[in-house]
Design a protein around this motif. Structure first.
Motif, short mmCIF file in Angstrom:
data_model
loop_
_atom_site.label_atom_id
_atom_site.label_comp_id
_atom_site.label_asym_id
_atom_site.label_seq_id
_atom_site.Cartn_x
_atom_site.Cartn_y
_atom_site.Cartn_z
N ASN A 2 0.80 -1.24 0.00
CA ASN A 2 0.00 0.00 0.00
C ASN A 2 0.83 1.27 0.00
OD1 ASN A 2 -3.13 -0.60 0.43
ND2 ASN A 2 -1.98 -2.10 1.60
N VAL A 3 1.29 1.66 -1.18
CA VAL A 3 1.92 2.97 -1.35
C VAL A 3 1.11 3.71 -2.41
CG1 VAL A 3 4.00 4.23 -2.03
CG2 VAL A 3 4.20 2.11 -0.71
N SER A 4 0.74 4.95 -2.11
CA SER A 4 -0.03 5.77 -3.04
C SER A 4 0.76 7.01 -3.39
CB SER A 4 -1.36 6.18 -2.41
OG SER A 4 -2.14 5.06 -2.07
N THR A 5 0.62 7.47 -4.64
CA THR A 5 1.38 8.65 -5.06
C THR A 5 0.51 9.67 -5.78
OG1 THR A 5 2.01 7.45 -7.07
CG2 THR A 5 3.63 7.51 -5.29
N ILE A 6 0.84 10.93 -5.55
CA ILE A 6 0.26 12.05 -6.31
C ILE A 6 1.46 12.69 -7.01
CG2 ILE A 6 -0.93 14.26 -6.14
CD1 ILE A 6 -2.19 13.12 -3.50
N GLU A 7 1.45 12.68 -8.34
CA GLU A 7 2.65 13.01 -9.10
C GLU A 7 2.48 14.29 -9.89
OE1 GLU A 7 3.48 9.50 -11.43
OE2 GLU A 7 3.04 8.19 -9.73
N GLY A 8 3.44 15.20 -9.69
CA GLY A 8 3.41 16.47 -10.39
C GLY A 8 4.71 16.74 -11.12
N GLU A 9 4.77 17.86 -11.81
CA GLU A 9 5.97 18.20 -12.58
C GLU A 9 7.16 18.49 -11.68
OE1 GLU A 9 5.07 21.25 -15.50
OE2 GLU A 9 3.41 20.06 -16.33
N LYS A 10 6.90 18.99 -10.47
CA LYS A 10 8.01 19.37 -9.58
C LYS A 10 8.33 18.32 -8.52
CE LYS A 10 6.98 24.32 -10.02
NZ LYS A 10 5.53 24.21 -10.35
N GLY A 11 7.47 17.28 -8.41
CA GLY A 11 7.73 16.28 -7.39
C GLY A 11 6.52 15.41 -7.13
N ALA A 12 6.59 14.66 -6.04
CA ALA A 12 5.49 13.74 -5.71
C ALA A 12 5.14 13.82 -4.24
CB ALA A 12 5.90 12.31 -6.06
N LEU A 13 3.86 13.56 -3.94
CA LEU A 13 3.40 13.36 -2.57
C LEU A 13 3.11 11.88 -2.43
CD1 LEU A 13 1.09 16.46 -2.36
CD2 LEU A 13 3.09 16.07 -0.92
N ILE A 14 3.44 11.32 -1.29
CA ILE A 14 3.34 9.88 -1.10
C ILE A 14 2.54 9.58 0.17
CG2 ILE A 14 4.66 7.71 -0.94
CD1 ILE A 14 7.01 10.07 -1.83
N ILE A 15 1.64 8.61 0.08
CA ILE A 15 0.92 8.10 1.26
C ILE A 15 1.42 6.68 1.48
CG2 ILE A 15 -1.33 7.48 2.25
CD1 ILE A 15 -2.57 9.53 0.22
N TYR A 16 1.96 6.43 2.66
CA TYR A 16 2.46 5.10 3.00
C TYR A 16 1.43 4.41 3.89
CZ TYR A 16 6.90 7.32 1.67
OH TYR A 16 7.89 7.99 1.00
N GLY A 17 0.97 3.22 3.47
CA GLY A 17 0.00 2.50 4.29
C GLY A 17 -1.42 2.69 3.79
N HIS A 18 -2.38 2.12 4.53
CA HIS A 18 -3.77 2.16 4.10
C HIS A 18 -4.30 3.59 4.04
CE1 HIS A 18 -4.28 -2.22 5.66
NE2 HIS A 18 -3.91 -2.20 4.41
N PRO A 19 -4.98 3.94 2.95
CA PRO A 19 -5.50 5.31 2.80
C PRO A 19 -6.59 5.69 3.80
CG PRO A 19 -5.27 4.27 0.66
CD PRO A 19 -5.07 3.19 1.68
N ASN A 20 -7.13 4.74 4.57
CA ASN A 20 -8.15 5.12 5.56
C ASN A 20 -7.50 5.68 6.82
OD1 ASN A 20 -7.14 2.62 6.48
ND2 ASN A 20 -9.06 2.14 7.52
#
Length: 323
Positions: free
Chosen positions: A239-257
């Motif tokens: 469970n790794v989630s990413t939000i990806e942009g031109e300048k970088g990424a935001l990451i959620i580690y673990g369950h999204p709840n």
């Protein structure tokens, strides 16, 4: 000061979970619990363990209890609407477990009754009230423009093996609004809609076993970005989630709840990983917020939360048609 006098309906896993943390929610009194006759013994045990004032074997008793001002609806998905409706008609505020209800029509009907009776209705959706979610919101601009969103909530279900053997629990029952999308996917969709608003297109690609989606990938299309939500009750993942942009990424580690850790990584830099969540349990932050909204009769905040829940539900409803 204000005390929220809570009546709880249900006695399943989520209720046990919630009761274990009620001592960490200020201004909360456990006024009543209503279970089915079948679960009466569980009800008695919970009443004793958590010092709940009243125990009912039917919901009518709880609705008529003048000492209850707010009802927490924590029953199987397919019962959310009828029970929330009855609670609102009895003049109670309602905190309804996710996923809110089955259709946007049902949601609007509940809101109308709530408004008519000047009470609050909110959906209990843990993640968007967490401090780690706020971190994601606050850092979106640093990685923008954003083009790719990929959220993953995979949890091998404790009921999956039984399901394969033919023992169908509510979480896997198509007649009870079960399945991976409505159980786990809900959390991902809440995140996407809260951050980016309503999508232009909704396409759901499920893996169907015994007439239900045991997993699936939901695609939400925007003019400038594409978002995917993986929800799986039949698989394992870190469970790794990413939000990806031109300048970088935001990451959620673990369950999204529960979003236990989040991070930001700008192009060419090392990731910075943080945990800003204040509380030990994912449900504490949301309930503290609901207590405040109900105390202050904050119809503006409740209205905004409702609109967000409605937008999320519209996506889930469209995806469900494609199963």
């Amino acid at each position: 000061g204000f005390i929220m006098k809570l009546g709880i309906i249900g006695s399943g896993k989520i209720v046990h979970d919630f009761l274990s943390i009620t001592d960490q929610i200020p201004n909360l009194e456990l006024a009543a619990l209503s279970t089915t006759k079948r679960s009466h013994q569980i009800g008695l045990e919970l009443q004793e363990k958590y010092n709940i004032s009243k125990l009912y074997e039917d919901n009518a008793g709880l609705f008529n209890d003048a000492n209850v001002d707010t009802v927490y609806v924590a029953v199987p998905n397919s019962l959310h609407f009828s029970i929330a409706k009855a609670a609102l008609e009895a003049g109670k505020n309602v905190i309804c477990e996710k996923p809110f209800v089955a259709t946007t029509g049902e949601a609007r009907e509940l809101k109308e009754i709530a408004d008519k009776n000047q009470v609050i209705i909110v959906e209990a959706i843990t993640n968007i009230y967490l401090e780690n979610f706020k971190f994601i919101e606050d850092n979106l601009a640093k990685i923008a423009p954003i083009h790719v969103v990929n959220l993953n909530y995979t949890q091998y279900s404790s009921r999956y093996d039984a399901f394969l053997e033919g023992d169908i629990q509510p979480a896997f029952d198509p007649k009870k609004d079960g399945g991976a999308l409505m159980d786990l996917g809900t959390y991902n969709v809440h995140i996407i809609i809260k951050l980016f608003g309503k999508p232009d297109s909704v396409k759901y690609f499920p893996t169907i076993q015994k007439n239900i989606d045991t997993s699936g990938i939901l695609h939400l299309g925007y003019s400038d970005k594409q978002a995917s939500s993986i929800a799986a009750k039949d698989s394992f993942s870190p469970n790794v989630s990413t939000i990806e942009g031109e300048k970088g990424a935001l990451i959620i580690y673990g369950h999204p709840n529960e979003m236990p850790k989040v991070g930001i990584q700008l192009r060419g830099e090392e990731p910075k990983v943080v945990n800003h969540n204040k509380y030990s349990h994912r449900m504490i932050a949301e309930f503290i917020e609901f207590t405040k909204i109900i105390d202050q009769h904050d119809f503006t905040a409740a209205g905004q939360a409702f609109t967000h829940s409605l937008n999320t539900l519209a996506v889930l409803q469209e995806a469900k048609k494609q199963r």
